[in-house]
Design an enzyme around this catalytic site. Structure first.
Site, mmCIF file in Angstrom:
data_model
loop_
_atom_site.group_PDB
_atom_site.id
_atom_site.type_symbol
_atom_site.label_atom_id
_atom_site.label_comp_id
_atom_site.label_asym_id
_atom_site.label_seq_id
_atom_site.Cartn_x
_atom_site.Cartn_y
_atom_site.Cartn_z
ATOM 1 N N HIS A 52 35.275 56.618 8.136
ATOM 2 C CA HIS A 52 36.708 56.791 7.867
ATOM 3 C C HIS A 52 37.095 58.267 7.884
ATOM 4 O O HIS A 52 38.171 58.632 8.378
ATOM 5 C CB HIS A 52 37.084 56.168 6.523
ATOM 6 C CG HIS A 52 36.797 54.704 6.443
ATOM 7 N ND1 HIS A 52 36.857 53.997 5.258
ATOM 8 C CD2 HIS A 52 36.446 53.805 7.408
ATOM 9 C CE1 HIS A 52 36.548 52.731 5.500
ATOM 10 N NE2 HIS A 52 36.294 52.594 6.787
ATOM 11 N N HIS B 280 41.951 48.237 11.495
ATOM 12 C CA HIS B 280 40.837 48.916 10.816
ATOM 13 C C HIS B 280 39.593 48.962 11.698
ATOM 14 O O HIS B 280 38.861 49.970 11.687
ATOM 15 C CB HIS B 280 40.499 48.243 9.492
ATOM 16 C CG HIS B 280 39.445 49.006 8.743
ATOM 17 N ND1 HIS B 280 39.719 50.164 8.050
ATOM 18 C CD2 HIS B 280 38.101 48.828 8.660
ATOM 19 C CE1 HIS B 280 38.591 50.660 7.558
ATOM 20 N NE2 HIS B 280 37.598 49.869 7.911
ATOM 21 N N ASP C 236 37.464 52.252 12.722
ATOM 22 C CA ASP C 236 36.003 52.389 12.679
ATOM 23 C C ASP C 236 35.443 52.847 14.025
ATOM 24 O O ASP C 236 34.538 53.689 14.087
ATOM 25 C CB ASP C 236 35.356 51.053 12.303
ATOM 26 C CG ASP C 236 35.417 50.757 10.820
ATOM 27 O OD1 ASP C 236 35.671 51.684 10.025
ATOM 28 O OD2 ASP C 236 35.197 49.585 10.447
ATOM 29 N N HIS D 263 29.602 48.667 13.882
ATOM 30 C CA HIS D 263 29.069 50.036 13.859
ATOM 31 C C HIS D 263 27.830 50.141 14.750
ATOM 32 O O HIS D 263 27.630 51.150 15.431
ATOM 33 C CB HIS D 263 28.732 50.447 12.431
ATOM 34 C CG HIS D 263 29.922 50.534 11.531
ATOM 35 N ND1 HIS D 263 30.952 51.421 11.742
ATOM 36 C CD2 HIS D 263 30.261 49.835 10.412
ATOM 37 C CE1 HIS D 263 31.867 51.266 10.801
ATOM 38 N NE2 HIS D 263 31.467 50.316 9.990
#
Length: 288
Positions: free
Chosen positions: A79, A236, A240, A263
């Site tokens: 973030h 969001h 990321d 991720h």
């Protein structure tokens, strides 16, 4: 386009969403071509610094963790990295007195606010861009992420959850300047049914309605004020992605498309890009 850093240091204090530990974090100006460097100030050793590089990513379970050769690590950097990318900060020193970046409100919003309060300083060096030269794809089961050559950065991202509260959402993005207004305040999210298992593994120990969107077993949003956007979830995931891609050390210029990204997938894409020197080149803005 010139590189930039902060005009002055700026600090915050908060809790880590996974560790539950409180830390103080300071973003400081840095010289040209420094990149983004993290320093663990609670470790009194010359081995306490970690470059925010895809090569140093050592964990991708629910967040991005970086480590150095001395096993010093910092987790949940994505973030903050997204905020630095969105505010076009090329060089910064991040000092933190604990193992995890504070979660703040679960988005990049407060990090953007900090950077804007500190101000931005242009530097005497050209900004570098990572221009993609060929098609590159990474796939894991039904999740995929790929990039193709383009003279501009564009992203088309789709998420698909077996949850009525989320479902299938798609978002296209093509303007870095709009990040701070339209993406930065999108919060992380999770399911109440997973909390006990996560906490038994030492995760989500600092999670609350103050820093995450919570979804219960009936697919209801539990946060008193609800969502900030109807499609806050995919926003969001886009946040990321930007944070993870910034561990490339620069701005990626490509047409990017993703489906059910993570991720791990984001980091795998960078490894695949850099393992083939014919797939990219570093350029300045005038060479795009």
């Amino acid at each position: 386009m010139q590189q930039s850093t902060l005009l002055k240091p700026v600090s915050c204090y908060g809790i880590g969403v996974h560790s539950g530990k409180r830390t103080q974090l300071t973003i400081e100006p840095a010289k040209e071509n420094t990149g983004i460097i993290f320093i663990r100030t609670d470790i009194s050793s010359e081995n306490n610094y970690i470059e925010a590089s895809y090569l140093n990513v050592s964990g991708t379970l629910l967040s991005t963790t970086i480590s150095n050769d001395h096993k010093v690590q910092i987790s949940t950097i994505e973030h903050l990295m997204a905020a630095l990318w969105g505010c076009e900060i090329d060089n910064a020193i991040i000092k933190i007195d604990g193992p995890e970046v504070p979660i703040m409100d679960g988005s990049s919003k407060l990090f953007v606010f900090m950077i804007e309060c500190a101000g931005k300083k242009l530097q005497n060096a050209p900004r570098k861009y990572l221009k993609i030269l060929k098609d590159i794809k990474v796939i894991h089961k039904d999740c995929e992420l790929y990039c193709t050559p383009s003279n501009h950065m564009t992203v088309d991202l789709t998420i698909d959850f077996n949850s009525k509260a989320i479902g299938k959402q798609n978002l296209s993005f093509s303007n870095q300047e709009s990040f701070t207004k339209n993406i930065a305040d999108a919060r992380t999210f999770g399911f109440i049914k997973d909390v006990h298992d996560l906490q038994s593994k030492g995760l989500a120990l600092g999670a609350s309605f103050e820093n995450a969107i919570a979804i219960n077993e009936e697919d209801k949003i539990l946060n008193p004020n609800g969502l900030r956007y109807e499609d806050e979830f995919v926003r969001h995931k886009l946040l990321d992605l930007f944070g993870d891609l910034y561990t490339s050390g620069t701005n990626v210029v490509s047409s990017i498309k993703g489906y059910k990204t993570s991720h791990a997938l984001n980091n795998e894409l960078l490894h695949k890009i850099f393992c083939d020197t014919t797939s990219y080149k570093f350029v300045t803005a005038s060479e795009l």
